[in-house]
Design a protein around this motif. Structure first.
Motif, PDB file in Angstrom:
ATOM      1  N   ASN A 233       0.860  -1.189   0.000  1.00 58.41           N
ATOM      2  CA  ASN A 233       0.000   0.000   0.000  1.00 58.41           C
ATOM      3  C   ASN A 233       0.894   1.237   0.000  1.00 58.41           C
ATOM      4  O   ASN A 233       1.678   1.413  -0.906  1.00 58.41           O
ATOM      5  CB  ASN A 233      -1.007  -0.021   1.146  1.00 58.41           C
ATOM      6  CG  ASN A 233      -2.027  -1.124   0.957  1.00 58.41           C
ATOM      7  OD1 ASN A 233      -2.567  -1.280  -0.133  1.00 58.41           O
ATOM      8  ND2 ASN A 233      -2.251  -1.906   2.001  1.00 58.41           N
ATOM      9  N   LYS A 234       0.857   2.062   1.039  1.00 61.53           N
ATOM     10  CA  LYS A 234       1.673   3.285   1.068  1.00 61.53           C
ATOM     11  C   LYS A 234       2.931   3.140   1.913  1.00 61.53           C
ATOM     12  O   LYS A 234       3.662   4.096   2.116  1.00 61.53           O
ATOM     13  CB  LYS A 234       0.833   4.453   1.568  1.00 61.53           C
ATOM     14  CG  LYS A 234      -0.286   4.793   0.619  1.00 61.53           C
ATOM     15  CD  LYS A 234      -1.073   5.990   1.059  1.00 61.53           C
ATOM     16  CE  LYS A 234      -2.198   6.162   0.071  1.00 61.53           C
ATOM     17  NZ  LYS A 234      -2.770   7.452   0.020  1.00 61.53           N
ATOM     18  N   GLN A 235       3.191   1.933   2.403  1.00 62.16           N
ATOM     19  CA  GLN A 235       4.358   1.697   3.254  1.00 62.16           C
ATOM     20  C   GLN A 235       5.525   1.178   2.420  1.00 62.16           C
ATOM     21  O   GLN A 235       5.404   0.166   1.717  1.00 62.16           O
ATOM     22  CB  GLN A 235       4.046   0.698   4.364  1.00 62.16           C
ATOM     23  CG  GLN A 235       5.239   0.469   5.275  1.00 62.16           C
ATOM     24  CD  GLN A 235       4.984  -0.594   6.329  1.00 62.16           C
ATOM     25  OE1 GLN A 235       3.910  -1.169   6.420  1.00 62.16           O
ATOM     26  NE2 GLN A 235       5.995  -0.852   7.133  1.00 62.16           N
ATOM     27  N   LEU A 236       6.644   1.876   2.513  1.00 59.17           N
ATOM     28  CA  LEU A 236       7.878   1.423   1.880  1.00 59.17           C
ATOM     29  C   LEU A 236       8.398   0.232   2.673  1.00 59.17           C
ATOM     30  O   LEU A 236       8.701   0.349   3.857  1.00 59.17           O
ATOM     31  CB  LEU A 236       8.914   2.550   1.883  1.00 59.17           C
ATOM     32  CG  LEU A 236      10.293   2.214   1.309  1.00 59.17           C
ATOM     33  CD1 LEU A 236      10.201   1.921  -0.188  1.00 59.17           C
ATOM     34  CD2 LEU A 236      11.259   3.373   1.570  1.00 59.17           C
ATOM     35  N   VAL A 237       8.499  -0.932   2.019  1.00 56.75           N
ATOM     36  CA  VAL A 237       8.923  -2.148   2.723  1.00 56.75           C
ATOM     37  C   VAL A 237      10.234  -2.711   2.180  1.00 56.75           C
ATOM     38  O   VAL A 237      10.802  -3.633   2.762  1.00 56.75           O
ATOM     39  CB  VAL A 237       7.831  -3.235   2.715  1.00 56.75           C
ATOM     40  CG1 VAL A 237       6.587  -2.746   3.457  1.00 56.75           C
ATOM     41  CG2 VAL A 237       7.500  -3.691   1.304  1.00 56.75           C
ATOM     42  N   GLY A 238      10.719  -2.155   1.080  1.00 58.36           N
ATOM     43  CA  GLY A 238      11.985  -2.627   0.532  1.00 58.36           C
ATOM     44  C   GLY A 238      12.564  -1.634  -0.446  1.00 58.36           C
ATOM     45  O   GLY A 238      11.842  -0.839  -1.053  1.00 58.36           O
ATOM     46  N   ILE A 239      13.891  -1.679  -0.587  1.00 56.87           N
ATOM     47  CA  ILE A 239      14.565  -0.772  -1.514  1.00 56.87           C
ATOM     48  C   ILE A 239      15.847  -1.405  -2.032  1.00 56.87           C
ATOM     49  O   ILE A 239      16.529  -2.132  -1.311  1.00 56.87           O
ATOM     50  CB  ILE A 239      14.863   0.587  -0.848  1.00 56.87           C
ATOM     51  CG1 ILE A 239      15.258   1.619  -1.884  1.00 56.87           C
ATOM     52  CG2 ILE A 239      15.946   0.458   0.208  1.00 56.87           C
ATOM     53  CD1 ILE A 239      15.188   3.034  -1.361  1.00 56.87           C
ATOM     54  N   ALA A 240      16.112  -1.145  -3.300  1.00 56.46           N
ATOM     55  CA  ALA A 240      17.406  -1.436  -3.911  1.00 56.46           C
ATOM     56  C   ALA A 240      17.877  -0.110  -4.494  1.00 56.46           C
ATOM     57  O   ALA A 240      17.290   0.390  -5.458  1.00 56.46           O
ATOM     58  CB  ALA A 240      17.279  -2.500  -4.992  1.00 56.46           C
ATOM     59  N   ARG A 241      18.902   0.473  -3.874  1.00 62.03           N
ATOM     60  CA  ARG A 241      19.408   1.786  -4.283  1.00 62.03           C
ATOM     61  C   ARG A 241      20.756   1.592  -4.962  1.00 62.03           C
ATOM     62  O   ARG A 241      21.677   1.036  -4.378  1.00 62.03           O
ATOM     63  CB  ARG A 241      19.558   2.698  -3.067  1.00 62.03           C
ATOM     64  CG  ARG A 241      19.919   4.134  -3.405  1.00 62.03           C
ATOM     65  CD  ARG A 241      20.108   4.967  -2.146  1.00 62.03           C
ATOM     66  NE  ARG A 241      21.294   4.568  -1.411  1.00 62.03           N
ATOM     67  CZ  ARG A 241      22.540   4.999  -1.701  1.00 62.03           C
ATOM     68  NH1 ARG A 241      22.757   5.809  -2.702  1.00 62.03           N
ATOM     69  NH2 ARG A 241      23.561   4.582  -0.973  1.00 62.03           N
ATOM     70  N   SER A 242      20.835   2.042  -6.236  1.00 61.54           N
ATOM     71  CA  SER A 242      22.031   1.783  -7.032  1.00 61.54           C
ATOM     72  C   SER A 242      22.583   3.034  -7.697  1.00 61.54           C
ATOM     73  O   SER A 242      21.867   4.008  -7.933  1.00 61.54           O
ATOM     74  CB  SER A 242      21.721   0.769  -8.142  1.00 61.54           C
ATOM     75  OG  SER A 242      21.242  -0.437  -7.609  1.00 61.54           O
ATOM     76  N   ILE A 243      23.861   2.934  -8.036  1.00 60.24           N
ATOM     77  CA  ILE A 243      24.562   3.917  -8.848  1.00 60.24           C
ATOM     78  C   ILE A 243      25.114   3.135 -10.038  1.00 60.24           C
ATOM     79  O   ILE A 243      25.821   2.144  -9.851  1.00 60.24           O
ATOM     80  CB  ILE A 243      25.690   4.585  -8.054  1.00 60.24           C
ATOM     81  CG1 ILE A 243      25.112   5.281  -6.824  1.00 60.24           C
ATOM     82  CG2 ILE A 243      26.479   5.554  -8.932  1.00 60.24           C
ATOM     83  CD1 ILE A 243      26.122   5.624  -5.771  1.00 60.24           C
ATOM     84  N   THR A 244      24.773   3.577 -11.257  1.00 63.80           N
ATOM     85  CA  THR A 244      25.123   2.773 -12.422  1.00 63.80           C
ATOM     86  C   THR A 244      25.344   3.606 -13.669  1.00 63.80           C
ATOM     87  O   THR A 244      24.832   4.709 -13.789  1.00 63.80           O
ATOM     88  CB  THR A 244      24.026   1.712 -12.694  1.00 63.80           C
ATOM     89  OG1 THR A 244      24.435   0.892 -13.778  1.00 63.80           O
ATOM     90  CG2 THR A 244      22.689   2.342 -12.995  1.00 63.80           C
ATOM     91  N   ASP A 245      26.093   3.019 -14.624  1.00 64.25           N
ATOM     92  CA  ASP A 245      26.198   3.577 -15.973  1.00 64.25           C
ATOM     93  C   ASP A 245      25.263   2.823 -16.926  1.00 64.25           C
ATOM     94  O   ASP A 245      25.184   3.139 -18.099  1.00 64.25           O
ATOM     95  CB  ASP A 245      27.644   3.537 -16.480  1.00 64.25           C
ATOM     96  CG  ASP A 245      28.240   2.141 -16.500  1.00 64.25           C
ATOM     97  OD1 ASP A 245      27.486   1.144 -16.627  1.00 64.25           O
ATOM     98  OD2 ASP A 245      29.475   2.025 -16.374  1.00 64.25           O
ATOM     99  N   PHE A 246      24.566   1.804 -16.413  1.00 62.69           N
ATOM    100  CA  PHE A 246      23.572   0.989 -17.111  1.00 62.69           C
ATOM    101  C   PHE A 246      24.158   0.061 -18.179  1.00 62.69           C
ATOM    102  O   PHE A 246      23.430  -0.715 -18.770  1.00 62.69           O
ATOM    103  CB  PHE A 246      22.458   1.839 -17.743  1.00 62.69           C
ATOM    104  CG  PHE A 246      21.608   2.539 -16.728  1.00 62.69           C
ATOM    105  CD1 PHE A 246      20.546   1.891 -16.119  1.00 62.69           C
ATOM    106  CD2 PHE A 246      21.886   3.848 -16.361  1.00 62.69           C
ATOM    107  CE1 PHE A 246      19.762   2.532 -15.172  1.00 62.69           C
ATOM    108  CE2 PHE A 246      21.105   4.503 -15.419  1.00 62.69           C
ATOM    109  CZ  PHE A 246      20.040   3.845 -14.822  1.00 62.69           C
TER     110      PHE A 246
END
Length: 138
Positions: A53-66
């Motif tokens: 719903n509106k609760q953030l329950v997970g994250i994958a935070r990345s820095i990339t050149d793709f």
């Protein structure tokens, strides 16, 4: 439980900090330094989030050149949602945004080595870290 995954949805530093504290990642992240957290979010160029719903329950935070390298800097899942496949799906969704030759690179939390090996990562002993405050060449 119906989890929705979003690509590059803006999240607030408060949401991010709450998730870090409700996962095991807060002990290794600067959760008391709001400027740093703001910078971490603002300067990430790939952010995959999981929502109940509106609760953030997970994250994958990345820095990339793709195309060649993607550094998965933070992978966090709320403890109440762990072992439900959310972390794996965050990584799959991250990888789907990358070019076919792009490597997914991360530094595992001390207790997570077996998890990453289990899902197909290979260990690379060539990673080096220079801590802030250390001097090059000293």
């Amino acid at each position: 439980m119906s989890i929705e995954y979003k690509i590059n949805k803006k999240i607030t530093s408060a949401q991010f900090i709450t998730l870090l504290k409700s996962s095991t990642l807060a002990e290794r992240r600067p959760v008391d330094d709001h400027d740093c957290i703001d910078g971490m979010l603002a300067n990430s160029n790939l952010l995959i989030s999981a929502w109940d719903n509106k609760q953030l329950v997970g994250i994958a935070r990345s820095i990339t050149d793709f195309h060649y390298a993607c550094y998965l800097s933070d992978l966090a899942v709320h403890v109440d949602y762990q072992k439900a496949g959310i972390g794996k799906e965050l990584q799959i969704t991250t990888q789907a945004q990358l070019g076919s030759k792009c490597k997914l690179i991360l530094i595992a939390a001390p207790n997570a080595n077996k998890y990453y090996e289990h899902i197909g990562f290979t260990n690379n002993k060539r990673c080096w870290v220079l801590e802030r405050g250390s001097r090059i060449g000293s």
